[in-house]
Design an enzyme around this catalytic site. Structure first.
Site, PDB file in Angstrom:
ATOM      1  N   LYS A  13       6.354  -5.018  -3.428  1.00  0.00           N
ATOM      2  CA  LYS A  13       7.780  -4.719  -3.252  1.00  0.00           C
ATOM      3  C   LYS A  13       8.208  -4.850  -1.803  1.00  0.00           C
ATOM      4  O   LYS A  13       9.275  -5.360  -1.505  1.00  0.00           O
ATOM      5  CB  LYS A  13       8.090  -3.319  -3.783  1.00  0.00           C
ATOM      6  CG  LYS A  13       9.563  -2.936  -3.679  1.00  0.00           C
ATOM      7  CD  LYS A  13      10.449  -3.876  -4.484  1.00  0.00           C
ATOM      8  CE  LYS A  13      11.936  -3.590  -4.318  1.00  0.00           C
ATOM      9  NZ  LYS A  13      12.741  -4.746  -4.764  1.00  0.00           N
TER      10      LYS A  13
ATOM     11  N   ARG B 108       5.468  -0.305  -5.854  1.00  0.00           N
ATOM     12  CA  ARG B 108       5.377  -1.119  -4.649  1.00  0.00           C
ATOM     13  C   ARG B 108       4.362  -2.244  -4.789  1.00  0.00           C
ATOM     14  O   ARG B 108       4.327  -3.149  -3.968  1.00  0.00           O
ATOM     15  CB  ARG B 108       5.007  -0.234  -3.453  1.00  0.00           C
ATOM     16  CG  ARG B 108       6.068   0.820  -3.168  1.00  0.00           C
ATOM     17  CD  ARG B 108       5.556   1.823  -2.174  1.00  0.00           C
ATOM     18  NE  ARG B 108       5.327   1.215  -0.884  1.00  0.00           N
ATOM     19  CZ  ARG B 108       6.214   1.183   0.090  1.00  0.00           C
ATOM     20  NH1 ARG B 108       7.391   1.709  -0.091  1.00  0.00           N
ATOM     21  NH2 ARG B 108       5.923   0.625   1.233  1.00  0.00           N
TER      22      ARG B 108
ATOM     23  N   CYS C 158       0.819  -1.216   0.000  1.00  0.00           N
ATOM     24  CA  CYS C 158       0.000   0.000   0.000  1.00  0.00           C
ATOM     25  C   CYS C 158       0.856   1.271   0.000  1.00  0.00           C
ATOM     26  O   CYS C 158       1.951   1.291   0.533  1.00  0.00           O
ATOM     27  CB  CYS C 158      -0.874   0.021   1.242  1.00  0.00           C
ATOM     28  SG  CYS C 158      -1.738  -1.508   1.534  1.00  0.00           S
TER      29      CYS C 158
ATOM     30  N   HIS D 105      18.593 -37.680  -4.676  1.00  0.00           N
ATOM     31  CA  HIS D 105      17.683 -38.122  -3.608  1.00  0.00           C
ATOM     32  C   HIS D 105      16.231 -37.799  -3.934  1.00  0.00           C
ATOM     33  O   HIS D 105      15.396 -37.763  -3.037  1.00  0.00           O
ATOM     34  CB  HIS D 105      18.097 -37.483  -2.275  1.00  0.00           C
ATOM     35  CG  HIS D 105      19.485 -37.871  -1.860  1.00  0.00           C
ATOM     36  ND1 HIS D 105      19.813 -39.130  -1.403  1.00  0.00           N
ATOM     37  CD2 HIS D 105      20.647 -37.181  -1.892  1.00  0.00           C
ATOM     38  CE1 HIS D 105      21.096 -39.186  -1.156  1.00  0.00           C
ATOM     39  NE2 HIS D 105      21.623 -38.009  -1.450  1.00  0.00           N
TER      40      HIS D 105
ATOM     41  N   LYS E  76      14.024 -16.016  -8.867  1.00  0.00           N
ATOM     42  CA  LYS E  76      13.864 -14.961  -9.878  1.00  0.00           C
ATOM     43  C   LYS E  76      12.989 -15.484 -11.017  1.00  0.00           C
ATOM     44  O   LYS E  76      12.086 -14.796 -11.473  1.00  0.00           O
ATOM     45  CB  LYS E  76      15.221 -14.519 -10.466  1.00  0.00           C
ATOM     46  CG  LYS E  76      16.082 -13.691  -9.574  1.00  0.00           C
ATOM     47  CD  LYS E  76      15.637 -12.253  -9.393  1.00  0.00           C
ATOM     48  CE  LYS E  76      14.792 -12.047  -8.195  1.00  0.00           C
ATOM     49  NZ  LYS E  76      15.311 -11.978  -6.891  1.00  0.00           N
TER      50      LYS E  76
HETATM   51  C1  F6R Z   1      12.318 -11.444  -4.443  1.00  0.00           C
HETATM   52  C2  F6R Z   1      12.103 -10.416  -3.465  1.00  0.00           C
HETATM   53  C3  F6R Z   1      11.566 -10.805  -2.129  1.00  0.00           C
HETATM   54  C4  F6R Z   1      12.248  -9.979  -1.034  1.00  0.00           C
HETATM   55  C5  F6R Z   1      11.601 -10.276   0.326  1.00  0.00           C
HETATM   56  C6  F6R Z   1      12.300  -9.533   1.439  1.00  0.00           C
HETATM   57  O1  F6R Z   1      12.837 -10.922  -5.626  1.00  0.00           O
HETATM   58  O2  F6R Z   1      12.322  -9.259  -3.718  1.00  0.00           O
HETATM   59  O3  F6R Z   1      11.733 -12.166  -1.895  1.00  0.00           O
HETATM   60  O4  F6R Z   1      13.607 -10.284  -1.022  1.00  0.00           O
HETATM   61  O5  F6R Z   1      10.251  -9.918   0.298  1.00  0.00           O
HETATM   62  O6  F6R Z   1      12.265  -8.168   1.227  1.00  0.00           O
HETATM   63  P1  F6R Z   1      13.251  -7.194   1.977  1.00  0.00           P
HETATM   64  O7  F6R Z   1      14.622  -7.477   1.489  1.00  0.00           O
HETATM   65  O8  F6R Z   1      12.783  -5.819   1.600  1.00  0.00           O
HETATM   66  O9  F6R Z   1      13.120  -7.481   3.433  1.00  0.00           O
END
Ligand code: F6R
Length: 608
Positions: free
Chosen positions: A603, A27, A2, A504, A485
């Site tokens: 994000k 975001r 948000c 395994h 990714k």
């Molecule tokens: C994957 C990705 C997420 C973040 C995770 C932690 O590309 O971006 O897996 O790494 O949500 O986010 P932060 O690093 O902001 O705590």
């Protein structure tokens, strides 16, 4: 996740807050809304989907008013519908409120408010706050908000306006970021400084429990007891261009390509060549205190968790200190064994991830010392830890984390070097490590210069439905990261495994259609991984390998190879992850996916 923007001044608020809100689109969100206040009352417009949908509905007829709020919502309580979109209003339609976070006692509050004959129009937890403020309003919006917050349990960053006080905007923070932007004859609130860059660079970050009261002529910050708080005004040094795409098709590609620079920024001023060590100004631990640490716990989520796994390898291998990696979401509920000799390091790009923040709080409560390895300056995790290392990687906007990952590994390498030099590493070994780190940004640039080779191979795999990623040692986390990714941006199912684990179970999956990505730089485990590649080829799997320049064995066996330059074994992840970031990116583009905003993802994940 948000986003909030609010405005009070003399300009028309609706177009301004909507434009500002677009800076927060990165975001991730699934509905949007605005509210404006003028002498005649309150107008609220909301729509499911993108801000563009809301704009299309308005069709240029912005509701008038020089006080305005806007919000992008990422659904938690209730589906992403118009009714559930923010702003939420009270029964009389005099109060509009936007909120990030979760009101944990919303059910109980709703029940009480229903008994008082309030009428609810959404399924959200947020709406209770609007009704609560209505219930408590007695001539001052600020007082009513503060009184309402006393009844609320949970997290919030919120902003409220009322038609009864058209020139006032009230905002509050508890666990979800809110900042005040200071303009000339106008003031702003936002959940993220990026929203305000066009209008002001002077901001005040609220701390938990604080409330801001804004008018066009001034602002006040109050604490829980309504006492006025003096807060430092900070200057944001990002410019607008930094948060734009800089000519790249996607933020993700821009951020992948920025890695030589972001790494340089992480390392800048922190390497000491002669002493063969590193310095980190912000860790707030003396060398003696560092030597007292007998165990390190690294905690994080997602990509940051993968960086933590590489950190474990670095710390144990070089500093010879016992280290564990915990998913933050598990750590916080696990009755973890930590004490004052444990150092708990939270790793987070955003610094706002709810689970990582909670894990840090848990560790602090149990007496551990805490550090943060964080990118976003002034973020919640940065606020709460005893010290830390900022990544200085610049804003990361693509939802899939790329440059933050390599900077996290670099920051962990810097910290390891410091600790290792205190404990076990000789000055000569330290100098070798410093040189290798210094060299890394140029090596990263060399790998990225060959992105077109990765693109050509990626196109051939765009129709894959599954993929397996294999690695060993510190390149096992790289395999996990490559798989993450791929799955998050291309929606291809992908799994990462330590290469030897394949026999395994996962080996059963291999046939002539299965792409197997093998991360196999020439390091201590190379000979073993050659056998793993042979096992895959014997079953008809298609092998894409990341190898060190000059490699012959795997290059002969594999269907495709991407090469990386020679570095120290411990630092290969910074290079080996690059072709995998590009591979995922180009596959996702070839499949027509929304690379920067993958479905269902946000994000920064500020809810549990
Ligand atoms: C994957 C990705 C997420 C973040 C995770 C932690 O590309 O971006 O897996 O790494 O949500 O986010 P932060 O690093 O902001 O705590």
């Amino acid at each position: 996740m948000c986003g909030i923007v609010g405005y009070v001044g003399s300009r028309q608020g609706a177009p301004l807050v909507l434009e500002a809100l677009k800076r927060l689109e990165y975001r991730g969100y699934d509905s949007a809304g605005i509210a404006t206040v003028n002498g005649k009352g309150l107008s609220v417009e909301r729509a499911p989907g993108r801000i563009a949908v809301l704009e299309a509905r308005l069709d240029g007829r912005y509701p008038p008013g020089t006080t305005a709020l806007a919000h992008t919502r990422w659904a938690t309580h209730g589906a992403p519908t118009e009714q559930n979109a923010h702003p939420h209003t009270d029964c009389a339609g005099t109060i509009a409120l936007v909120h990030n976070g979760i009101i944990e006692n919303a059910g109980a509050l709703r029940k009480k408010l229903l008994e008082r004959r309030h009428v609810f129009r959404s399924e959200t937890d947020t709406e209770v706050v609007a009704h609560l403020i209505e219930e408590l309003y007695d001539g001052s919006l600020a007082d009513a908000v503060i009184a309402a917050l006393r009844s609320i349990e949970g997290t919030y960053g919120l902003a409220v306006v009322s038609s009864r006080e058209p020139g006032t905007l009230v905002a509050a923070r508890m666990g979800s970021p809110i900042l005040v932007g200071i303009g000339d004859g106008e003031h702003f609130v936002a959940s993220d400084a990026a929203a305000l860059l066009e209008h002001t660079r002077s901001v005040v970050y609220l701390d938990d429990g604080e409330v801001a009261v804004l008018t066009r002529d001034g602002y006040q910050i109050l604490d829980r007891d309504t006492a006025q708080v003096e807060k430092a005004v900070r200057t944001i040094d990002w410019d607008l261009k930094t948060v734009e795409r800089g000519g790249f098709a996607h933020f993700m590609l821009k951020e992948i390509m920025e890695q030589p620079e972001s790494l340089r920024n992480t390392l800048r001023g922190r390497l000491l060549d002669d002493a063969g060590t590193s310095r980190q100004g912000g860790i707030n631990l003396s060398d003696d205190e560092l030597l007292d640490i007998d165990r390190i716990v690294l905690t994080a989520c997602g990509t940051s968790w993968h960086a933590a796994l590489i950190g474990e390898y670095l710390l144990e291998e070089l500093a010879r200190v016992a280290c564990e990696v915990e998913y933050a979401s598990e750590f916080r509920y696990r009755n973890p064994i930590v004490d004052e000799d444990t150092l708990v390091i939270g790793i987070s790009q955003s610094g706002e991830t709810a689970d990582t923040l909670a894990a840090i709080r848990e560790a602090r409560q149990r007496g551990a010392r805490t550090l943060g390895i964080v990118n976003v300056v002034g973020s919640s995790i940065a606020h709460e830890v005893d010290g830390g290392i900022y990544l200085h990687a610049g804003p990361e906007i693509g939802v899939a984390s790329t440059k933050a990952f390599t900077s996290q590994v670099a920051a962990l390498a810097l910290f390891t070097l410091h600790l290792a030099r205190l404990r076990t590493l000789s000055v000569l070994q330290g100098r070798e490590f410093v040189q290798a780190l210094r060299h890394l940004p140029d090596q990263v640039a060399a790998v990225l210069d060959r992105a077109d080779e990765v693109e050509a191979v990626a196109r051939q795999f765009a129709d894959a439905t599954n993929a397996l990623y294999l690695g060993r040692g510190s390149n096992f986390p790289v395999a996990l990261e490559g798989a993450l990714k791929l799955k998050e941006i291309s929606y291809i199912h992908a799994e990462g495994y330590p290469a030897a684990e394949m026999k395994h179970g996962p080996i059963a999956l291999i046939d002539h259609q299965m792409p197997v990505v093998v991360v196999a730089p020439r390091d201590g485990t190379y000979a073993k991984i050659v056998s793993n590649v042979q096992e895959v080829k014997a079953r008809g799997g298609r092998v894409i390998a990341v190898v060190t320049e000059g490699d012959e064995e795997i290059t002969t066996l594999a269907d495709h190879v991407f090469t990386i330059p020679v570095t120290l074994d411990a630092l290969t992840p910074v290079l080996s992850v690059l072709p995998l970031q590009l591979f995922a990116y180009y596959i996702a583009v070839a499949r027509g996916c929304d690379v920067d905003k993958p479905r269902n993802l946000a994000k920064s994940v500020t809810v549990e």
